[in-house]
Design an enzyme around this catalytic site. Structure first.
Site, PDB file in Angstrom:
ATOM      1  CB  SER A 259       7.515   5.819   0.664  1.00 15.14           C
ATOM      2  OG  SER A 259       6.374   6.581   0.961  1.00 15.14           O
TER       3      SER A 259
ATOM      4  N   GLY B 146       4.564   2.297   1.813  1.00 17.68           N
ATOM      5  CA  GLY B 146       3.109   2.175   1.765  1.00 17.68           C
ATOM      6  C   GLY B 146       2.400   2.972   2.839  1.00 17.68           C
TER       7      GLY B 146
END
Length: 530
Positions: free
Chosen positions: A207, A124
């Site tokens: 990520s 995120g």
């Protein structure tokens, strides 16, 4: 009558199954009770640290004090204050600074089971996300699944000269990383109470979660806390610099502190005392995307990670690492050709002509594809490539490298040129469903194989197993990358010319920064300090 008997039998079966699980156990803070979920014991909201509120805002996490009675871990803890994001459990959970929780889902029937443990660190962009969620596909295979929460955005990563001074270590900013370390320590020290083996912990993330895994693999604070690591679309091998400028550097602590001073000015706070009283969501609203990020503080992140790996100074464990073929499409947009070329010159300077040659664009649509590929290679692929090369040379831990290129309907963002966008590999590993969730027969078989690789790796440190395509460990210059496209097969590193370019570009940037430091050392100083 038969129907009633069947119902009674099923009820008894479910009750006996629930009773067979570890629904109550004892951790270092006291007795704790979970809930039955899908036939397993689930502990949803375990506080691993004191709430980082009030005077604990922007301080290293503090261990959770013992509690009285039995702690009921039957509700998910709040997610950290963040922008509303419908793709990150938006609306399902509350938000507050009281967010330092983790979950444990265990299939163990006894504390003596010594099961392997999988710890998920969510992504995120270090700005959004939540730890909430379960993973029955792993748990039913005899793996304990844990997920951890950590502070985000400015509340998790704001550095400030006054915060550095009050810390006693002259550091600030990496609170989210320190949270992750404390959560891992808690899991390591307490997982046996849930039937887990503290010597069989694998950390994983995608990520920003993958970047976190990379950081933890090089952090001395995480030494001995895990035996394997999985990083999907994430690494942390950029040089150190005074500006991130298009994802080309990790900030120095001084540069990160300057960002904190700017936020203080924006919030019109006179001092830290006033800053700590600013409502959390006011801070979130004044935080630009990716403006607060981990910095090289000399403590949790000790140096340029590329240099650490060159010296063999890292937590040397087996790893699965990889990227997707169209990672950058989620982060790019079309611009005019002149604006594209101007931006490339701003970021890459004397290297700009080489960039424009490798990533040409003569139309506005082509600028989108060019920027997407630059983001893919400079922000994701090169770091993974560097990681694989360095660890295979200086470490003993094996590297299993992949390249995911499946253009599936079951994806969060559809690739415009055909390929796999950011997050696209996750449905094939964890069974996630996006949109219609439609998968072809080939993709269903790929999902079975890929999830099995991750499960095997968690259990043994090796993804291979019976009836699976053999995944050999990475060797530079050899076809040892698992290419995942309409099936799975070994092949060479993809986009090799682009990898070679970024290797040279980042090397010069790394060397130039060292020369910059030397040039500005006070007379008579003979050592470098960051």
């Amino acid at each position: 009558m038969k129907r009633h008997l069947l119902t009674a039998a099923l009820t008894l079966f479910c009750l006996s199954a629930a009773n067979a699980q570890l629904l109550r156990t004892t951790v270092e803070q006291g007795e704790i009770e979970g809930v039955e979920h899908e036939g397993f014991a689930l502990y949803k909201g375990i506080p691993y640290a004191e709430a980082p509120v009030g005077n604990l805002r922007w301080k290293a996490p503090v261990s959770k004090k013992p509690w009285k009675g039995v702690f009921k871990a039957d509700k998910w803890g709040d997610r950290p204050p963040q922008p509303i994001d419908p793709n990150q459990n938006g609306g399902e959970l509350g938000m507050s600074e009281d967010c330092l929780y983790l979950s444990v889902e265990t299939p163990a029937k006894s504390k003596n089971d010594k099961l392997p443990v999988f710890v998920m660190i969510h992504g995120g962009a270090f700005l959004t996300g939540s730890y909430s969620g379960t993973q029955e596909s792993f748990v039913k295979e005899g793996i304990i699944y844990c997920s951890i929460e950590y502070r985000l955005g400015a509340l998790g990563f704001m550095a400030h000269p006054k915060l550095s001074k009050e810390s006693g270590k002259n550091i600030s900013g990496n609170y989210g990383i320190l949270d992750q370390v404390m959560a891992l320590k808690w899991i390591h020290d307490n997982i046996a109470a849930f039937g887990g083996d503290p010597d069989k912990i694998t950390i994983a993330g995608e990520s920003a979660g993958g970047i976190s895994v990379s950081i933890l693999c090089a952090s001395p604070l995480a030494k001995g806390l895990f035996r394997g690591a999985i990083s999907e679309s994430g690494s942390s091998f950029w040089p150190v610099g005074e500006s991130r400028n298009g994802n080309t550097a990790m900030l120095t602590s001084k540069a990160a502190e300057a960002g904190g001073l700017l936020l203080q000015k924006k919030l019109k706070a006179k001092n830290l005392k006033q800053l700590r009283k600013v409502p959390a969501m006011d801070i979130v609203k004044n935080t630009a995307f990716e403006s607060f990020w981990p910095n090289v503080d000399g403590y949790s992140i000790t140096d340029d990670q590329y240099k650490l790996y060159e010296k063999g100074s890292y937590n040397d464990v087996n790893v699965i690492i990889g990227t997707n073929s169209d990672e950058g499409s989620m982060f790019s947009r079309p611009v005019s050709v002149s604006d594209y070329e101007k931006r490339i010159h701003e970021i890459y300077g004397s290297w700009a002509d080489q960039v424009l040659s490798l990533y040409p664009a003569k139309t506005e649509e082509e600028t989108y594809f060019a920027q997407s590929d630059i983001f893919r290679d400079g922000s994701f692929a090169w770091g993974t490539y560097a990681w694989a090369n360095l660890q295979s040379k200086t470490g003993k831990g094996k590297v299993y490298m992949y390249y995911f290129d499946q253009d599936s309907e079951n994806t969060i963002v559809k690739s415009r040129k055909g390929g796999a966008s950011h997050v696209a590999e996750m449905p094939f590993i964890y069974g996630y469903k996006f949109g219609s969730g439609k998968m072809t027969e080939t993709e269903q078989h790929m999902e079975q194989i890929m999830s099995r690789y991750w499960i095997n790796f968690t259990k043994t440190g090796n993804p291979n197993g019976d009836s699976l395509p053999f995944w050999t460990s990475y060797q530079e210059g050899k076809p040892t990358v698992m290419i995942m496209k309409e099936g799975l097969h070994l092949g060479p590193v993809q986009n090799q010319k682009q990898m070679d370019f970024f290797e040279k570009f980042f090397k010069e940037k790394r060397n130039s920064y060292v020369k910059f430091q030397v040039a500005f050392l006070p007379l008579g100083t003979f050592s470098l300090k960051r």
